[in-house]
Design an enzyme around this catalytic site. Sequence first.
Site, mmCIF file in Angstrom:
data_model
loop_
_atom_site.group_PDB
_atom_site.id
_atom_site.type_symbol
_atom_site.label_atom_id
_atom_site.label_comp_id
_atom_site.label_asym_id
_atom_site.label_seq_id
_atom_site.Cartn_x
_atom_site.Cartn_y
_atom_site.Cartn_z
ATOM 1 C CB SER A 128 0.306 1.519 6.388
ATOM 2 O OG SER A 128 -0.979 2.081 6.558
ATOM 3 C CE1 TYR A 141 -0.802 1.478 1.227
ATOM 4 C CE2 TYR A 141 -2.109 1.531 3.242
ATOM 5 C CZ TYR A 141 -0.977 1.910 2.534
ATOM 6 O OH TYR A 141 -0.029 2.713 3.132
#
Length: 227
Positions: A128, A141
């Site tokens: 990501s 995250y």
Amino acid sequence: MSTPTTLITGATGGIGRALADALHDHQLILAGRDADKLRALAEALPNAHTLTLDLHHPETFADALQDLGVITNVIHNAGVVDLGRVAEQDADVWTRTLAVNVVAPAALTRALLPQLRAARGHAVFINSGAGLRANAGWGSYAASKFALRALADVLREEEAAHGVRVTTVYPGRTDTDMQRKVRTQEGGEYQQDAYIDARSVAATVRFVLHAPRDADLTDVTVRPGVR
Ligand SMILES: NC(=O)c1ccc[n+]([C@@H]2O[C@H](COP(=O)([O-])OP(=O)(O)OC[C@H]3O[C@@H](n4cnc5c(N)ncnc54)[C@H](OP(=O)(O)O)[C@@H]3O)[C@@H](O)[C@H]2O)c1
């Protein structure tokens, strides 16, 4: 070249389904938690098998993978996100996020390495933008995706001698249920047109897997494009 066998985790998710479509000419092993959803997905594809695997339970991986035969590629695509500031997010969220996003890919890679080495195969990690930049509100995250990048970098060095290729793909905001959840948690509007189409991420992964062996695509960033 014989048909590659490619295992995709999170196959029932937005990017996972797009990956299955983009790689329809591979032998596919579609991994996920929901057997019914997996079966429905596999029925629409010519060469797909399903594998029920809960990434919270790495102790089940070895048994689950036992009879799968040759595996050429693994795409570590499953992932979870929960936004929240460090001041507010409790340890359960951190534990759950790191378990699915990092511990499971490490354990699954370990279980698959004999097959990947035998096939001189490829491990792809769907990371990501949060694995490159950690912003406020994204602690658990981003920490999981930074760790996932480290796992991929270490694996690349360790497995080069066995001919196993390792790539990290870093998508930006992509139009899937995960992004809907993120926008809800951010309290922002869902702007579908501003996000990457999951099919474009999948096409990038296909390009990576099919790159000639003299070209090692180690890290690929995919940002939302100007339409
Ligand atoms: N969407 C974005 O904007 C974006 C941006 C950058 C990176 N990514 C990354 O892209 C990957 C795919 O995300 P997505 O957007 O396609 O999300 P998604 O639609 O929410 O799909 C996530 C997938 O992960 C699976 N999963 C979650 N927990 C699991 C567990 N314990 N065991 C097995 N499978 C589990 C889900 O299965 P269930 O349906 O059973 O929950 C689902 O198939 C993730 O790694 C994510 O971090 C996404």
